[in-house]
Design a protein around this motif. Structure first.
Motif, PDB file in Angstrom:
ATOM      1  N   LEU A 296      41.531  42.907  38.576  1.00  0.00           N
ATOM      2  CA  LEU A 296      40.391  42.104  38.130  1.00  0.00           C
ATOM      3  C   LEU A 296      40.380  41.960  36.605  1.00  0.00           C
ATOM      4  CD1 LEU A 296      37.610  43.561  40.469  1.00  0.00           C
ATOM      5  CD2 LEU A 296      38.583  41.249  40.558  1.00  0.00           C
ATOM      6  N   VAL A 297      40.647  43.065  35.908  1.00  0.00           N
ATOM      7  CA  VAL A 297      40.639  43.024  34.441  1.00  0.00           C
ATOM      8  C   VAL A 297      41.748  42.114  33.919  1.00  0.00           C
ATOM      9  CG1 VAL A 297      41.027  44.403  32.354  1.00  0.00           C
ATOM     10  CG2 VAL A 297      39.520  45.259  34.162  1.00  0.00           C
ATOM     11  N   MET A 298      42.922  42.183  34.521  1.00  0.00           N
ATOM     12  CA  MET A 298      44.041  41.373  34.037  1.00  0.00           C
ATOM     13  C   MET A 298      43.831  39.896  34.333  1.00  0.00           C
ATOM     14  SD  MET A 298      47.452  43.607  34.342  1.00  0.00           S
ATOM     15  CE  MET A 298      48.175  42.569  33.076  1.00  0.00           C
ATOM     16  N   ALA A 299      43.208  39.585  35.444  1.00  0.00           N
ATOM     17  CA  ALA A 299      42.871  38.185  35.715  1.00  0.00           C
ATOM     18  C   ALA A 299      41.902  37.662  34.658  1.00  0.00           C
ATOM     19  CB  ALA A 299      42.264  38.053  37.110  1.00  0.00           C
ATOM     20  N   ALA A 300      40.915  38.496  34.306  1.00  0.00           N
ATOM     21  CA  ALA A 300      39.954  38.109  33.281  1.00  0.00           C
ATOM     22  C   ALA A 300      40.626  37.973  31.918  1.00  0.00           C
ATOM     23  CB  ALA A 300      38.827  39.134  33.213  1.00  0.00           C
TER      24      ALA A 300
ATOM     25  N   GLY B 224      40.982  42.854  26.740  1.00  0.00           N
ATOM     26  CA  GLY B 224      42.224  43.368  26.171  1.00  0.00           C
ATOM     27  C   GLY B 224      42.027  44.690  25.476  1.00  0.00           C
ATOM     28  N   GLN B 225      41.509  44.629  24.244  1.00  0.00           N
ATOM     29  CA  GLN B 225      41.326  45.851  23.461  1.00  0.00           C
ATOM     30  C   GLN B 225      40.399  46.847  24.147  1.00  0.00           C
ATOM     31  OE1 GLN B 225      38.456  46.866  21.549  1.00  0.00           O
ATOM     32  NE2 GLN B 225      39.376  48.297  20.082  1.00  0.00           N
ATOM     33  N   GLY B 226      39.383  46.353  24.850  1.00  0.00           N
ATOM     34  CA  GLY B 226      38.435  47.238  25.500  1.00  0.00           C
ATOM     35  C   GLY B 226      38.908  47.791  26.833  1.00  0.00           C
ATOM     36  N   LEU B 227      39.007  46.925  27.839  1.00  0.00           N
ATOM     37  CA  LEU B 227      39.220  47.400  29.212  1.00  0.00           C
ATOM     38  C   LEU B 227      40.662  47.792  29.519  1.00  0.00           C
ATOM     39  CD1 LEU B 227      36.844  44.988  31.156  1.00  0.00           C
ATOM     40  CD2 LEU B 227      36.473  47.396  30.587  1.00  0.00           C
ATOM     41  N   MET B 228      41.647  47.082  28.996  1.00  0.00           N
ATOM     42  CA  MET B 228      43.030  47.480  29.268  1.00  0.00           C
ATOM     43  C   MET B 228      43.333  48.844  28.633  1.00  0.00           C
ATOM     44  SD  MET B 228      44.373  45.395  31.336  1.00  0.00           S
ATOM     45  CE  MET B 228      46.050  46.046  31.286  1.00  0.00           C
TER      46      MET B 228
ATOM     47  N   ALA C  98      48.567  37.147  33.532  1.00  0.00           N
ATOM     48  CA  ALA C  98      47.934  36.986  34.841  1.00  0.00           C
ATOM     49  C   ALA C  98      48.929  36.805  35.978  1.00  0.00           C
ATOM     50  CB  ALA C  98      46.978  35.794  34.801  1.00  0.00           C
ATOM     51  N   LEU C  99      50.017  36.104  35.725  1.00  0.00           N
ATOM     52  CA  LEU C  99      50.925  35.742  36.813  1.00  0.00           C
ATOM     53  C   LEU C  99      52.132  36.665  36.957  1.00  0.00           C
ATOM     54  CD1 LEU C  99      50.920  31.860  36.291  1.00  0.00           C
ATOM     55  CD2 LEU C  99      49.458  33.246  37.786  1.00  0.00           C
ATOM     56  N   VAL C 100      52.502  37.350  35.900  1.00  0.00           N
ATOM     57  CA  VAL C 100      53.689  38.222  35.946  1.00  0.00           C
ATOM     58  C   VAL C 100      53.311  39.692  35.849  1.00  0.00           C
ATOM     59  CG1 VAL C 100      55.893  38.775  34.857  1.00  0.00           C
ATOM     60  CG2 VAL C 100      55.102  36.398  34.919  1.00  0.00           C
ATOM     61  N   ALA C 101      52.583  40.045  34.795  1.00  0.00           N
ATOM     62  CA  ALA C 101      52.317  41.456  34.532  1.00  0.00           C
ATOM     63  C   ALA C 101      51.356  42.083  35.541  1.00  0.00           C
ATOM     64  CB  ALA C 101      51.766  41.617  33.117  1.00  0.00           C
ATOM     65  N   ALA C 102      50.319  41.361  35.932  1.00  0.00           N
ATOM     66  CA  ALA C 102      49.319  41.930  36.841  1.00  0.00           C
ATOM     67  C   ALA C 102      49.926  42.389  38.169  1.00  0.00           C
ATOM     68  CB  ALA C 102      48.184  40.935  37.076  1.00  0.00           C
ATOM     69  N   PRO C 103      50.726  41.566  38.855  1.00  0.00           N
ATOM     70  CA  PRO C 103      51.337  42.045  40.105  1.00  0.00           C
ATOM     71  C   PRO C 103      52.250  43.250  39.906  1.00  0.00           C
ATOM     72  CG  PRO C 103      51.497  39.654  39.940  1.00  0.00           C
ATOM     73  CD  PRO C 103      51.031  40.140  38.606  1.00  0.00           C
TER      74      PRO C 103
END
Length: 399
Positions: free
Chosen positions: A85-89, A117-121, A180-185
């Motif tokens: 969810l965070v990476m999609a956002a 980015g800086q916060g949630l990741m 969103a399309l490469v790193a998240a999965p």
């Protein structure tokens, strides 16, 4: 020392890679990445340094306010779902930045980038590792922080090339698509079978932590208030200097390419300090390191204020990197060390809210100083004085 790290990597490779990757992928919302675009953004939108700093302040403060309300969910839901969810956002945030046409759009983009980015990741990387490891927490956190160091060494130069080839808008659009399309999965795949690592502590204990419970826990303790100035110092100062590094470079007659190369020195120094910091935290505890962890940064600021040669840029960024490695490891471990892990995500999201606020105030403050014509040497003296005060305060509660 090396053997202990190799053992840790052998025992938990997927978990540690996940944490380091999350640290690396926080970059679209990190100041060192954002700052590479600021000259182009300011020129395109007609904004001066103080106006960019003020807009950044609004966006970052908004992210700070929202962080506890979304950060505490890491204690309540499956980590893989939370990460996705965070990476999609974050991908959406990059798209908003790429399409910004004015101050309002830019402030919204920075709010989303700083929050996701800086916060949630960063929150995912640090919280998940700190609560999973105990005896080797410092070393595990230092390994994960190598993701920050790698990003700082590679991405500034990549950002400069993206801007030169495709422009700043396309640069952020490409970044968002990759996230969103490469790193998240890939991140979800890394921990798909790590059941204990993914499990939310609240789901085990049957608790339902609230966003404000972290504030109540830490605000009642003397340690928090005396440690807060030094915990804010690095995000305030380093963010301010990095955000305005291109403006400072223009005053000092440094080129953008020299600045990008300086970040490689930052990354090397950061990476060198991390393993040592991990060992020291595991041996002595994070609180013992807090009064001295910013001393290299203070020396770097002194070099910036005293010299105009490009060597001052290298010294600033390298010494900032040394401090950053210690600060990231000790500052990440201290919450679990002092307050435990049952509601670590909730507690840490409140503490990080204040640190993110510090990152918001820094660029705005230094931007006003620069636009008012204050000399770099005078700015350096002010920043060094603040750092010495913070170190003195935290020394009173080191043990």
């Amino acid at each position: 020392m090396l053997r202990s790290y190799l053992t840790l990597l052998r025992d938990e490779p997927r978990v540690l890679l996940f944490g380091a990757a999350c640290a690396f992928l926080s970059s679209p919302g990190q100041t060192f990445f954002i700052s590479q675009f600021n000259v182009a953004v300011g020129r395109d939108l007609g904004l001066q340094a103080s106006e960019l700093g003020a807009t950044y302040l609004v966006g970052t403060l908004g992210a700070a306010v929202l962080l506890p309300f979304v950060g505490h969910w890491i204690d309540r839901i499956d980590l893989a779902r939370y990460t996705a969810l965070v990476m999609a956002a974050l991908g959406v945030a990059c798209a908003v930045k790429a399409s910004a046409t004015g101050v309002i759009g830019l402030a919204l983009a920075w709010l989303l980038l700083r929050l996701c980015g800086q916060g949630l990741m960063t929150h995912i990387a640090v919280t998940s590792i700190a609560r999973y490891f105990e005896a080797t927490r410092g070393r595990a956190l230092s390994l994960v922080a190598l993701g920050f160091a790698l990003a700082q060494g590679v991405l500034p130069a990549l950002a400069v090339m993206l801007i030169a080839v495709a422009g700043w808008r396309a640069g952020y659009a490409i970044t968002g698509a990759v996230v969103a399309l490469v790193a998240a999965p890939v991140l979800v795949w890394l921990i798909r079978r790590q059941t204990a690592f993914r499990r939310a502590p609240a789901s085990v204990a049957g608790e339902r932590p609230r966003a404000w419970s972290g504030m109540l826990i830490v605000a009642r303790t003397r340690f928090f208030w005396l440690a807060l100035p030094i915990l804010l110092y690095m995000p305030f100062t380093s963010t301010a200097l990095v955000f305005h590094i291109q403006a400072i470079a223009a005053i000092k007659s440094w080129t953008p390419e020299q600045v990008a190369a300086g970040f490689a020195g930052y990354a090397v120094a950061h990476a060198v300090s991390l393993p040592l910091a991990g060992i020291l935290v595991d041996r002595f505890g994070s609180r013992v390191l807090m009064s001295t962890m910013n001393l290299p940064l203070l020396a770097g600021i002194g070099a910036l204020g005293g010299f105009d040669d490009v060597a001052a840029l290298i010294a600033l960024l390298a010494l900032m990197g040394l401090s950053s490695g210690i600060v990231q490891t000790a500052g990440s471990a201290v919450w679990a060390e002092v307050y435990g892990i049952a509601q670590l995500g909730t507690i840490r999201s409140f503490a990080v809210m204040l640190m993110v606020a510090g990152t918001a105030l820094g660029p705005a403050t230094v931007g006003l100083m620069l636009d008012s014509g204050l000399a770099i040497s005078a700015i350096a003296i002010i920043l060094i004085g603040l750092g010495l005060v913070g170190s003195a305060l935290v020394a009173t509660v080191a043990r």
